[in-house]
Design an enzyme around this catalytic site. Sequence first.
Site, short mmCIF file in Angstrom:
data_model
loop_
_atom_site.label_atom_id
_atom_site.label_comp_id
_atom_site.label_asym_id
_atom_site.label_seq_id
_atom_site.Cartn_x
_atom_site.Cartn_y
_atom_site.Cartn_z
N HIS A 225 6.38 -0.83 -25.54
CA HIS A 225 6.47 -0.97 -24.08
C HIS A 225 6.58 -2.44 -23.67
CE1 HIS A 225 5.76 3.25 -23.79
NE2 HIS A 225 4.67 3.13 -24.55
N ILE B 275 6.76 4.09 0.14
CA ILE B 275 8.10 3.72 -0.32
C ILE B 275 8.50 2.33 0.17
CG2 ILE B 275 10.56 4.32 -0.26
CD1 ILE B 275 9.66 7.28 0.04
N HIS C 168 2.31 1.88 -19.79
CA HIS C 168 3.70 1.66 -20.22
C HIS C 168 4.40 0.52 -19.48
CE1 HIS C 168 4.21 6.04 -21.88
NE2 HIS C 168 3.06 5.48 -22.24
N CYS D 175 1.30 2.47 2.87
CA CYS D 175 1.98 2.72 4.15
C CYS D 175 2.06 4.22 4.32
CB CYS D 175 3.33 2.01 4.22
SG CYS D 175 4.57 2.54 3.04
N GLY D 176 2.93 4.71 5.20
CA GLY D 176 3.01 6.15 5.43
C GLY D 176 3.43 6.89 4.16
N THR D 177 4.49 6.39 3.54
CA THR D 177 5.02 7.04 2.33
C THR D 177 4.73 6.24 1.07
OG1 THR D 177 7.08 5.80 2.58
CG2 THR D 177 6.98 8.00 3.60
N ASP E 91 0.14 -1.03 6.32
CA ASP E 91 0.63 -1.05 7.70
C ASP E 91 -0.23 -0.05 8.48
OD1 ASP E 91 1.62 1.47 7.11
OD2 ASP E 91 3.73 0.97 7.45
C1 RB5 Z 1 5.94 3.62 9.45
O1 RB5 Z 1 6.25 4.54 10.44
C2 RB5 Z 1 6.51 4.06 8.12
O2 RB5 Z 1 7.89 3.94 8.13
C3 RB5 Z 1 5.91 3.24 7.01
O3 RB5 Z 1 4.53 3.40 7.01
C4 RB5 Z 1 6.37 3.59 5.60
O4 RB5 Z 1 6.27 4.96 5.36
C5 RB5 Z 1 7.66 3.04 5.19
O5 RB5 Z 1 8.12 3.20 4.06
#
Ligand code: RB5
Length: 160
Positions: free
Chosen positions: A133, A69, A98, A65-67, A8
């Site tokens: 595994h 996650i 694994h 992405c940013g995190t 993203d």
């Molecule tokens: C975008 O602002 C951010 O939420 C996205 O890049 C990501 O970190 C979501 O998990």
Amino acid sequence: MKVAIASDHGGMFIRKEIILLMEEMKIPYVDLGCENSESVDYPDYAIPVAEKVANGEVDRGILICGTGIGMSIAANKVKGIRCALVHDMFSAKATREHNDTNILAMGERVIGPGLACDIVKMWLTTPFIGGRHKKRVNKIVTYESTHELKSNEVYILKAD
Ligand code: RB5
């Protein structure tokens, strides 16, 4: 091995660095965006990459992405995907050995491009070691094949 990569707006810089690395490593890849720094929704990038891996069009996926996650949560909704969120070298190696992960997720707001590229190199070149595994991964695969998720089409229609 062919790789699909996407990010993203929060992961664009590291995505470009990883693309340069894959060119250096002569690894064929398909770049699924995003196009520019405008704010976009990470599931719109994670799911197409995950579907390409799941249907065998490519062997592996990389999502930033940013995190990391959101990308990892979305990718893991696609049947057949084992996506690991990785920000260290130990996990990059262990998740291939694994978990036989087929998608790697990272966060550009968490680590820098140097470590991200080292993680990618490790993750792309480490084989699954099988053995005990394999039995554990098979339990995930068996669960998936007996508990159906709603289709991604339904997911996309419900968004917004
Ligand atoms: C975008 O602002 C951010 O939420 C996205 O890049 C990501 O970190 C979501 O998990």
